[in-house]
Design an enzyme around this catalytic site. Structure first.
Site, PDB file in Angstrom:
ATOM      1  NE  ARG A 268      -1.996  -0.942   3.695  1.00 34.06           N
ATOM      2  CZ  ARG A 268      -2.694  -0.795   4.805  1.00 34.06           C
ATOM      3  NH1 ARG A 268      -4.004  -0.631   4.976  1.00 34.06           N
ATOM      4  NH2 ARG A 268      -1.962  -1.206   5.958  1.00 34.06           N
TER       5      ARG A 268
ATOM      6  CG  HIS B 282       5.533  -0.802   2.490  1.00 37.90           C
ATOM      7  ND1 HIS B 282       4.733  -0.920   3.728  1.00 37.90           N
ATOM      8  CD2 HIS B 282       4.734  -0.308   1.699  1.00 37.90           C
ATOM      9  CE1 HIS B 282       3.898  -0.252   3.648  1.00 37.90           C
ATOM     10  NE2 HIS B 282       3.819   0.222   2.152  1.00 37.90           N
ATOM     11  N   GLY B 283       9.118  -2.861   4.205  1.00 38.17           N
ATOM     12  CA  GLY B 283      10.390  -3.850   4.215  1.00 38.17           C
ATOM     13  C   GLY B 283       9.764  -5.343   4.748  1.00 38.17           C
TER      14      GLY B 283
ATOM     15  CB  CYS C 149       7.415  -3.612  10.181  1.00 34.30           C
ATOM     16  SG  CYS C 149       5.753  -2.536  10.358  1.00 34.30           S
TER      17      CYS C 149
END
Length: 545
Positions: free
Chosen positions: A308, A367-368, A410
């Site tokens: 997203r 993001h990760g 995160c």
């Protein structure tokens, strides 16, 4: 050496390749070369290394090295030095290059960390190898801080102390002035009063540099030892103290405080001068403006996978831009990069010279997942790919300098709970709106650091396997608290690890969708780092004038 080896071009080429790959030992074992010829080849390799170092030294750096060698080489010999090769020859004649430690010290002091990786062999301090005294290093640091206006004033005031004007006019740098004062008997380890009198008329900060050296015990503790015949005396520190073992990746450090100098102990806050003019082994030196680059990679819009868009991340970008700008960094922002673009930006940055930089900062907002971050195309970039362009091998001019990475992502999909979870409480409307504004940056990014990669810090938004939170209106919990505490620490002059400890505490206090978040810094820093706000442009101009 036999004609067979001396004239064979192929063997010479093979020697060069093997020497560069440090496979000389295996080559020696697989050939019929004699011990005598092998020793000759090793000496040839040493000369090649010294020649390459000489090629990268400019005339001012050679002059600085000569000044640092005044305690171990004769004045007559130093006057004959025209380039680095001349200096290395004299050092070799005094058997000061049989161990790399002394040359290691010299290059470290003049801030040529990029050349240190070329040195081979042992760099451990021994009784046969002198150290560059704190006194001489202090004078070199003064030289770096003397501006043209103060140099002219120093030369003028020196004339009032009985030194001939003709000799004074030959001085083109502060090092020349210090050398002339030493030759005239006006300056030595035991006599600093004339130097302080002159500096008082120039710049109070320069006086503070000398006073810090005196307070640290260097003025009284460095008793010179008798060196080889025809050699000037040099400091050996405390002869009863076993020399510390130093690994090839760690410079040989001189000491400001020897045994018996307990009265010179000061608090950490008193040692913050290390960030300005005096090198102290406990602190990273900050002397450049700007202090370095702060690269921000901000991925907001994703086109690949099921990722997203990261609403609210622009608030983090702006906060980082403002805070690191105040701390003296040149902030560069790249938005919405694919995985390949992230690698390319980092590799291009790593190829640049960091000779005039003190610190590198890289912030990745994305993001990760396990051991990676995502590009906007949904493809992974490993943590190793983020670091490798900036290791000592990848970016030699960053060797010995702190490299800070702050990762907002995160480290898993698990929600972290408190040790003593409280029952759900009725929420008012404001709390309800806040909870509805929180999102997570799903992904894992374990901050694995190998021992050889010194001077790295990885500031992670959360511990392994857990989620971190981002408010779509006010930015991520971790980055916002980090920016807040960096400014608090800039005023308090706290070191970075103290700052990150406060970030841990404040973030961990919060409740986020009835869950917890615990940041996690991991590091291989070798010194303390204190980031203070850079002077304003007006103040900087006043210092220059």
């Amino acid at each position: 050496m036999s004609d067979t080896y001396a004239d064979d071009v192929n063997v010479r080429h093979q020697w060069k390749v093997l020497a560069e790959r440090k496979l000389i030992r295996s080559w020696f074992m697989s050939t019929n070369i004699s011990i005598k010829d092998f020793v000759f080849l090793v000496s040839l390799m040493d000369l090649t290394i010294l020649a390459s170092i000489d090629d990268d030294l400019d005339s001012s750096e050679v002059a600085a090295l000569c000044f640092l060698c005044r305690d171990v080489l004769s004045k007559k010999g130093l006057k004959k030095v025209k380039d680095g090769k001349d200096l290395f020859k004299q050092l070799d004649e005094k058997d000061l290059l049989s161990n790399s430690c002394f040359l290691y010290q010299l290059l470290r002091i003049i801030k040529r960390e990029d050349l240190l990786s070329r040195l081979q062999g042992d760099v451990t301090q021994t009784d046969s190898i002198p150290i560059v005294t704190d006194y001489r290093e202090m004078l070199y640091n003064l030289y770096e801080d003397v501006i043209e206006k103060n140099l002219k004033k120093m030369k003028y005031l020196l004339g009032d102390n009985g030194v001939g004007r003709g000799q004074i006019e030959l001085c083109t740098t502060a090092l020349d002035v210090f050398s002339l004062m030493e030759d005239s008997g006006l300056l030595s380890r035991q006599r600093l009063d004339k130097l302080q009198e002159i500096l008082k008329e120039c710049d109070s900060q320069l006086v503070n540099t000398v006073q810090k050296y005196i307070n640290a015990g260097g003025y009284a503790s460095q008793t010179p030892s008798i060196g080889p015949q025809d050699s000037p005396s040099f400091s050996m520190g405390n002869p009863r103290e076993a020399p510390p073992a130093v690994s090839p990746s760690v410079p040989c450090m001189t000491r400001y405080s020897e045994p018996g100098a307990a009265q010179s102990l000061v608090s950490d806050s008193d040692l913050i001068v290390a960030a300005t003019s005096v090198l102290h082994p406990d602190f990273y030196t900050l002397r450049n403006n700007p202090r370095g680059t702060c690269l921000v990679i901000n991925n907001e819009h994703f086109t690949g996978g099921d990722l997203r868009n990261r609403r609210g991340t622009r608030v983090d970008e702006e906060s980082l831009r403002q805070v690191f700008g105040k701390l003296g960094f040149q902030v560069v922002v790249h938005s919405d990069l694919t995985a390949d673009a992230i690698r390319r930006v980092l590799e291009d940055l790593g190829k640049k010279s960091f000779y005039k930089a003190d610190v590198l900062v890289v912030c990745v907002l994305s993001h990760g997942e396990n051991e990676c971050v995502f590009g906007t195309d949904g493809k992974k970039v490993s943590l190793r790919d983020l670091r490798m362009p900036f290791t000592s091998a990848g970016a030699p001019t960053l060797a010995g300098k702190p490299k800070l990475f702050f990762i907002q992502a995160c480290q898993g999909s698990t929600y972290q709970k408190g040790a003593l979870p409280c029952p759900p409480r009725p929420q008012d409307e404001e709390a309800r709106r806040t909870s509805m504004s929180l999102e997570v940056d799903a992904g894992a990014l374990p901050a694995e650091l190998v021992a050889e990669e010194a001077d790295f810090l990885m500031g992670m938004a959360t511990v392994e396997e857990c989620i971190s939170f981002r408010n779509i209106s006010t930015g991520s919990i971790y980055i916002q608290e980090l920016c807040k505490q960096l400014l608090v620490s800039a005023k308090r002059k706290d070191d970075l690890l103290t700052t990150l400890t406060r970030v841990n505490r404040e973030v961990s206090k919060g409740d986020y969708l009835r869950h917890k978040q615990m940041p996690q810094p991991k590091y291989t820093l070798t010194k303390k780092l204190v980031l203070t706000e850079m002077e304003t442009e007006t103040e900087m101009e006043m210092l220059k004038n």
